[in-house]
Scaffold this active site. Sequence first.
Site, PDB file in Angstrom:
ATOM      1  N   HIS A 117      -3.192  -5.091  -3.977  1.00 39.56           N
ATOM      2  CA  HIS A 117      -3.147  -4.898  -5.431  1.00 39.56           C
ATOM      3  C   HIS A 117      -2.259  -5.884  -6.182  1.00 39.56           C
ATOM      4  O   HIS A 117      -2.176  -5.791  -7.403  1.00 39.56           O
ATOM      5  CB  HIS A 117      -2.710  -3.462  -5.753  1.00 39.56           C
ATOM      6  CG  HIS A 117      -1.381  -3.075  -5.179  1.00 39.56           C
ATOM      7  ND1 HIS A 117      -0.753  -1.899  -5.509  1.00 39.56           N
ATOM      8  CD2 HIS A 117      -0.553  -3.697  -4.291  1.00 39.56           C
ATOM      9  CE1 HIS A 117       0.395  -1.799  -4.863  1.00 39.56           C
ATOM     10  NE2 HIS A 117       0.527  -2.878  -4.114  1.00 39.56           N
ATOM     11  N   HIS A 118      -1.611  -6.814  -5.498  1.00 40.70           N
ATOM     12  CA  HIS A 118      -0.759  -7.786  -6.194  1.00 40.70           C
ATOM     13  C   HIS A 118      -1.449  -9.127  -6.446  1.00 40.70           C
ATOM     14  O   HIS A 118      -0.928  -9.948  -7.209  1.00 40.70           O
ATOM     15  CB  HIS A 118       0.526  -8.046  -5.402  1.00 40.70           C
ATOM     16  CG  HIS A 118       1.403  -6.847  -5.234  1.00 40.70           C
ATOM     17  ND1 HIS A 118       1.784  -6.062  -6.296  1.00 40.70           N
ATOM     18  CD2 HIS A 118       1.963  -6.298  -4.125  1.00 40.70           C
ATOM     19  CE1 HIS A 118       2.558  -5.076  -5.863  1.00 40.70           C
ATOM     20  NE2 HIS A 118       2.658  -5.192  -4.556  1.00 40.70           N
TER      21      HIS A 118
END
Length: 299
Positions: A117-118
């Site tokens: 998710h980064h």
Amino acid sequence: MFAVVHHPDYVAPASARSAYQWNKNGLVRDVLLASGTAIDWHKPAPMPRHWLEAVHDPGYVAEVLAARVPAAKERRIGFPVTPQVARRAVMVPGGTYLAARLAIGRGFAANSAGGSHHALVETGAGYCVFNDLAIAAVRLVQEGFGPVLIVDCDVHQGDGTAALTAGWPDIATYSIHAEKNFPARKARSTVDVALPDGAADEPYLEALATTLAPLMERFRPRIILYQAGVDPYGGDRLGRLNLSAAGLIAREQMVAGMARARGVPLASTLGGGYGADALEVAQRHVASLLALAGAFAKQ
């Protein structure tokens, strides 16, 4: 029996310069096999390049596929992008998409990797190369299966997912995380729930219950992509929250229960989990997966 997506390419040899636990996905598979649980195993196809480019800058995609990522970007990612890492980076989004497709027919399915998710438009970050959640969500919407809700319960905010899907009205993002943890600069999710250091089971579960349910009622998703990070656990090396093992199980039962009550299929991804004992981390992830599967198996 529940469906789990796994591929041998999920396990890439660790670089001498990497602190990331590359054997975690293989250990999760092994612990699942040893559990005696009836599992329907599935092998994904790599995510086609045009779907990677629907979310990420084509120049960055080209750098990864050629395993020629500039050193500055590799530092942000946290490890070198070798040819094996590049193969993994393409396979994991394929796994999350396949888990979503399986969940549509079965109610629940899990990817034994993912939750990256980064990753941002032009670079990876925080051990994430491509953002499998955003890629799978965009593909599902473009193929006519929206709205998609991404629920992120990792201890770190889902900044990349929020940024990459901000322009998509049929994708909503929810992140419950430690306020003072990585990343230092947060993005804006549809709903962000920032918790203070040391928050334990009761305040965490109360915050989750009172913020996720209203979003689900308002947005009415057709599917949930779930980032089931186990790093809110109190003993996690990179976490700043204080959930117990029982608290993590209660979290999974709550999220799954909200989805089941509304008839919404859920596809889970592994997310974060860190510690000196890789087997202990894998066991945390497996406990999470089995709790989710068990909640959907209840009649």
